[in-house]
Every structure is written in structure tokens, then in C-alpha cells.
Write an enzyme that holds these catalytic residues in place. Sequence first.
Site, PDB file in Angstrom:
ATOM      1  N   HIS A 252       6.701  17.834  -7.015  1.00 38.23           N
ATOM      2  CA  HIS A 252       6.257  16.585  -6.401  1.00 38.23           C
ATOM      3  C   HIS A 252       7.392  15.794  -5.760  1.00 38.23           C
ATOM      4  CE1 HIS A 252       7.811  15.529 -10.323  1.00 38.23           C
ATOM      5  NE2 HIS A 252       7.769  14.261 -10.025  1.00 38.23           N
ATOM      6  N   CYS A 253       8.632  16.291  -5.840  1.00 35.10           N
ATOM      7  CA  CYS A 253       9.758  15.500  -5.341  1.00 35.10           C
ATOM      8  C   CYS A 253      10.586  16.188  -4.266  1.00 35.10           C
ATOM      9  CB  CYS A 253      10.681  15.118  -6.511  1.00 35.10           C
ATOM     10  SG  CYS A 253      10.007  13.842  -7.604  1.00 35.10           S
ATOM     11  N   ILE A 254      11.238  17.280  -4.616  1.00 35.07           N
ATOM     12  CA  ILE A 254      12.262  17.845  -3.738  1.00 35.07           C
ATOM     13  C   ILE A 254      11.706  18.292  -2.388  1.00 35.07           C
ATOM     14  CG2 ILE A 254      14.084  19.566  -3.529  1.00 35.07           C
ATOM     15  CD1 ILE A 254      14.383  19.543  -6.512  1.00 35.07           C
TER      16      ILE A 254
ATOM     17  N   ILE B 175       9.380  16.928  -0.757  1.00 33.51           N
ATOM     18  CA  ILE B 175       8.765  15.795  -0.067  1.00 33.51           C
ATOM     19  C   ILE B 175       9.740  14.656   0.196  1.00 33.51           C
ATOM     20  CG2 ILE B 175       7.028  13.960  -0.337  1.00 33.51           C
ATOM     21  CD1 ILE B 175       5.337  16.028  -1.884  1.00 33.51           C
ATOM     22  N   ASP B 176      10.529  14.287  -0.812  1.00 37.19           N
ATOM     23  CA  ASP B 176      11.352  13.087  -0.731  1.00 37.19           C
ATOM     24  C   ASP B 176      12.303  13.048   0.463  1.00 37.19           C
ATOM     25  OD1 ASP B 176      10.016  12.525  -3.009  1.00 37.19           O
ATOM     26  OD2 ASP B 176      11.746  12.534  -4.347  1.00 37.19           O
TER      27      ASP B 176
END
Length: 448
Positions: free
Chosen positions: A286-288, A290-291
Site C-alpha cells: 500500500h506504500c512503496i 504509490i507514495d
Amino acid sequence: MAVVVRWNSSVMTNVMSKALIEKIRTRQACVSVIGLGYVGLPLAVEFAKAGLKTIAFDIDGEKVEKVRQGKSYIGDVSDGEVQTVTTTGYLTATNDFSRLADVDTIDICVPTPLRKTGDPDLSYVVSAVDEIAKHLHAGQLVVLESTTYPGTVEEVVRPKLEAGGLKAGENFYLAFSPERVDPGNVDWNTRNIPKVVGGVDETSTKVATLLYEQIVDSVVPVSSTTVAETVKLLENTFRAVNIGLANELALMCAHLDVDVWEVIEAAKSKPFGFMPFYPGPGLGGHCIPIDPFYLSWKARQKGFESRFIELAGHVNSGMPRHVVERVAAALNSRTLPIGGSRVHLFGVAYKPNVSDVRESPAIDIALLLKERGALVSYSDPFVPRLADSGLVLDAIDPDKALSNGIDCAVIATDHSGFDYESIARQAPVVVDTRNALKGIKRDNIFKL
């Protein structure tokens, strides 16, 4: 003659902040968390374990009911932990957002995905803030934890909350504190990961810092919400860019007939100036994945082109296609085409020993294989059924899959429960995207 005392805004703010600070310090505050996912549930449980009355909100009735029953659906939180805090009454779950009027602090922990166009999707944040605005009252603290682009609190959250007449920093307190959850990590959790906090003003930062000090070992205050928002994006952009470098090195090493894993292992023997990052089938979670694009999107709004970030994203997003080419090479070594061949994926979660398939590169690999006519199946002890992006598959027991006969095995996720010796021995050819077969010397192994 009666003396009329006129309270100015600074005096009122001081009185309200002192009252909230005292409530938090004495554990009399009622805290709340909106969003009961991988971030929200562990946070709510920690607040409750600290002796703070906690109300957890979610629009998903199934999650609410499970919490009420003392059951966890998150790997990092045990049923026992949830049951303890619900039985004692410190944690309650609800989808009745009118109860926001009863709380002193509100943590927003909702998803912030990207749209297909690559633009930030703040719909979950906006929905949560709209609910808060309906029930916002003087003296409350609101903290956004959802990862987003720099300026979200000032440009989106603050105006919505102030539309009713209350002013951030005067009548209520507003801050950003980025979540740093790493699902499946047994060493680092909500309590021992340092918490970055930035408020819209000094008082907001002070109040939010005190709140997290009740449950976190170390809090790191920064000067503003925008700084705090940028901190989280830097952390994950740093990882994405360095993984992109490792992936590009893997592509290069494939052409040079060099073992990229051996190169990295030798390089990390240097005690300074080098930090190992490892290649893989692509980025997931959910992070790498997208962020970094939140950061580059915001940069474009300001007329700045973040070429480094975009290039890393291009390399990382191309890795599933490279894996499929390795599958083609592996099958070709047995004079087999991809079309009609039985290709079995070992692992579909985005990282080892979790059930999370968000943005998992294994899904992209499966879709690309199916496009080329492969008969795709998978094994994953954490994901019994995969229904994503048009794929609908049920997991097969690894031993059964190998004994029934497959043409190619792909190690897409290196779960600790897989018998890698058996996979290497029984599968005709294996494409190892995770270096899970390190130390096993067989001619049927094709590395990334």
C-alpha cells in the site's frame, strides 16, 4: 458593580489546550480512529491497551462486527489483544459516525490509492473529513495519518473543517502524523517505530505529540504538517528509487550472465557508503508503489519534473514483464512455449508471510502469463482465494501442485513455509524472483 471579563481567542485557546492536555495526560480523554485496516486497527488497540477509552469507526460492517466479537483480521494483531481491550470496554467499534461528537481526538487512517490516471485519490480522506466536520466541536484534536501529497492538510482537510466557523489552532487542533506500519514485521510495530508529528501550529503539534507519547516510545515533532507529509513520501521514495536501481542492475546482470544476488551480497560487505537493496518481480503493498507518485504528482503541480522518481517507477513497473520473459526462457529450455504450459506461482501476496495482495506483482505476472496462453495456478498459505483484476483462482496445496505435474514454477513471494528444496527438485524448471533458492545448485533454476 459587576466586572465583565472579555476572553480573547489566545486565552480561550490556551484554556482549551490545557484541558485537552490534562485529559490525555491522565488518560481521561476519549480517543478515536477512523479506518480499521492495517494501520487503524493496530493503532486503536494500542490506544486501548494504554488505558484510553477508544472508539473505532469504519464503514465496513464486517470489520466492525469482528472487532466487537474480539476477533482480529490483521496479522500483526492477535485475537487475544482485541478480545482483551473489547472485554474491558476500552475499545468499541461502530459505524455510527455521530459518536464523533463524543470524542476528544480523531485519527484518520483511511486508504489513499492512486487513480488509474496516476492522480491521488483522496475520496476516502474527504469522506472521513466530511463526517468529522458534521460533529466537530471546540477543543478536539484531528490527526491525518493516511499517506498523501504535501499540502493535503492545509489545502483539503483544514478548509473543510473550518467551513463551520471553528478555526484550526484556535478552536480545535489539527496535525499530520504519517503511518509507518510494516505488515508482517515482527521487530518493528506501532509502539517502537518513532512517530513523526507536525501540526498546523505549535499548540497542535504539542497536543498531538502528547497523544502519541501515550503509546509510542519515541515521537519526532516537526515544524509543519507539510514537512510531516513530505517525510513519509521521502522514506518510501528512497526505497522505491533504490529498489529501482537494484532491479535495473538485475536486468543488466541478466544480459551479462552475472548473478545479481552474488554481486549485492559482496557489495554489502563494505562497512560504509553502501546500503543493500534487492531486486524482485516488482513493487507491491500500500506504500512503496504509490507514495513516490504522490510526490511527483505534487511536484508537477508546481512545475517541477521529478525525472528520477518517474524513471524508477518505469523500471519497477516493468519487472513483471521481465519475469514472464524469464518464464519463456525457462520453458524454451524444455522446448515448450508459454501458450498451453502449466505455470504455477508460489506466493501471490506482495511480501513474505502476509495475506495482503494490494499492488502485488504476482497478480501482474499471472495476468501477463494468461494473456500469452499459459495455464496459471498458484499456492499461497496466506491467500486461499485470489479475486483481483479479473483473476479468480483458488490456492492449491504446494505438494499437490508439484505431484500433479507443472511445466514451470515461479517463486513470486518467498513465504517461509514453502519447501524450496522440494520445489527445486520436483519442478521441471523454476524461475526464482526472490533468491529463495540461494545455495541450491541445479540446472533447472532460472534466476531473475
